[in-house]
Design a protein around this motif. Structure first.
Motif, PDB file in Angstrom:
ATOM      1  N   CYS A   1       0.838  -1.206   0.000  1.00  0.00           N
ATOM      2  CA  CYS A   1       0.000   0.000   0.000  1.00  0.00           C
ATOM      3  C   CYS A   1       0.869   1.250   0.000  1.00  0.00           C
ATOM      4  O   CYS A   1       0.581   2.215  -0.718  1.00  0.00           O
ATOM      5  CB  CYS A   1      -0.924  -0.004   1.208  1.00  0.00           C
ATOM      6  SG  CYS A   1      -2.147  -1.330   1.204  1.00  0.00           S
TER       7      CYS A   1
ATOM      8  N   HIS B   1       2.399   1.647  -3.426  1.00  0.00           N
ATOM      9  CA  HIS B   1       1.426   2.183  -4.380  1.00  0.00           C
ATOM     10  C   HIS B   1       1.242   3.688  -4.153  1.00  0.00           C
ATOM     11  O   HIS B   1       1.200   4.468  -5.114  1.00  0.00           O
ATOM     12  CB  HIS B   1       0.089   1.456  -4.218  1.00  0.00           C
ATOM     13  CG  HIS B   1      -0.927   1.816  -5.257  1.00  0.00           C
ATOM     14  ND1 HIS B   1      -0.812   1.442  -6.574  1.00  0.00           N
ATOM     15  CD2 HIS B   1      -2.087   2.521  -5.177  1.00  0.00           C
ATOM     16  CE1 HIS B   1      -1.848   1.890  -7.261  1.00  0.00           C
ATOM     17  NE2 HIS B   1      -2.636   2.559  -6.430  1.00  0.00           N
TER      18      HIS B   1
ATOM     19  N   SER C   1      -4.743   4.578  -2.092  1.00  0.00           N
ATOM     20  CA  SER C   1      -3.482   3.945  -1.714  1.00  0.00           C
ATOM     21  C   SER C   1      -3.724   2.710  -0.855  1.00  0.00           C
ATOM     22  O   SER C   1      -3.039   1.682  -1.018  1.00  0.00           O
ATOM     23  CB  SER C   1      -2.611   4.947  -0.953  1.00  0.00           C
ATOM     24  OG  SER C   1      -2.395   6.119  -1.726  1.00  0.00           O
TER      25      SER C   1
ATOM     26  N   ARG D   1      -5.111   0.133  -3.103  1.00  0.00           N
ATOM     27  CA  ARG D   1      -4.276  -0.073  -4.295  1.00  0.00           C
ATOM     28  C   ARG D   1      -5.138  -0.048  -5.557  1.00  0.00           C
ATOM     29  O   ARG D   1      -4.989  -0.859  -6.469  1.00  0.00           O
ATOM     30  CB  ARG D   1      -3.476  -1.371  -4.195  1.00  0.00           C
ATOM     31  CG  ARG D   1      -2.386  -1.332  -3.142  1.00  0.00           C
ATOM     32  CD  ARG D   1      -1.627  -2.622  -3.075  1.00  0.00           C
ATOM     33  NE  ARG D   1      -2.488  -3.705  -2.590  1.00  0.00           N
ATOM     34  CZ  ARG D   1      -2.311  -4.988  -2.861  1.00  0.00           C
ATOM     35  NH1 ARG D   1      -1.311  -5.352  -3.637  1.00  0.00           N
ATOM     36  NH2 ARG D   1      -3.117  -5.892  -2.367  1.00  0.00           N
TER      37      ARG D   1
END
Length: 232
Positions: free
Chosen positions: A51, A54, A227, A230
């Motif tokens: 996460c 990303h 985030s 994702r």
């Protein structure tokens, strides 16, 4: 005449500053942003690495557009002081991008790979909203749209700092935004807002400025959610 009071944001914004008033008027959205699950998990050190990875990739793309927004602010600057403020904002963003590259090198990603990433919908929505505000409005509109990011990250960094230690997985990120250098950038943004409000504003502009601040804050929370999930 409606009043828009605002309490002090310790270490960042004095009581009654435009930023403090906007923050107070959008406190529900602001709390959802700075106390998002992504932020809490990062502070606890439990945020999944994928996460965070990303987030870093999308935030790198995000910062490219925010640097352009400060370029637009420099173009629209009406005096040397405002021009310097835009330059400070852009320099800070370029420094942030360096931190992202340092992190991502651990996963074999360099600057060219980050730039080649596709933009998520949350990234597109937020960055284009800020740029549109800068193009269609004046400097005050633009700086209000920028302020949830520029000042909010400092508030988040200061809140997470007590949780950070030598072995914290996100210590470098927290230290960046809790640090004095970034704090100076956030405080300069607050001061610029007050200067622009004095020269270009007035109580009649507050409802529109609140709407802009609220929407930008919601888009910040959407960025955390993207985030965490994702999401594309």
């Amino acid at each position: 005449m409606k009043r828009y009071p605002g309490e002090e944001v310790p270490g960042l914004a004095p009581a009654g500053s435009l930023f403090a008033r906007l923050r107070a008027a959008c406190l529900t959205e602001w709390t959802a942003y700075i106390d998002h699950a992504f932020v809490r998990q990062m502070g606890e050190g439990t945020l999944r690495e994928e996460c965070f990875r990303h987030y870093l990739g999308q935030d790198y793309l995000f910062l490219i557009h925010f640097a352009r927004a400060y370029g637009l602010a420099a173009f629209k600057a009406e005096n040397l002081e405002t021009l310097r403020a835009a330059g400070l904002g852009m320099a800070s963003i370029l420094d942030e991008m360096g931190l992202h590259v340092d992190f991502c090198r651990r996963w074999g990603l360099g600057a060219s790979e980050l730039e080649a990433l596709p933009e998520s919908r949350a990234t597109l929505a937020y960055t284009r909203y800020v740029l549109e505000k800068g193009l269609s409005g004046d400097l005050l509109d633009l700086y209000v749209a920028l302020s949830p990011c520029m000042v909010g990250y400092a508030e988040i960094g200061l809140a997470l700092k007590p949780l950070s230690g030598p072995d914290h997985p996100y210590r470098e990120w927290i230290d960046q935004y809790a640090g004095e250098a970034y704090g100076d950038v956030a405080r300069a943004s607050v001061a610029t807002l007050d200067d622009l409000m004095a020269r270009r504003g007035g109580v009649g502009r507050m409802p529109d400025l609140i709407r802009t601040f609220r929407e930008a804050t919601r888009l910040e929370a959407d960025f955390w959610r993207m985030s965490l999930d994702r999401a594309d």
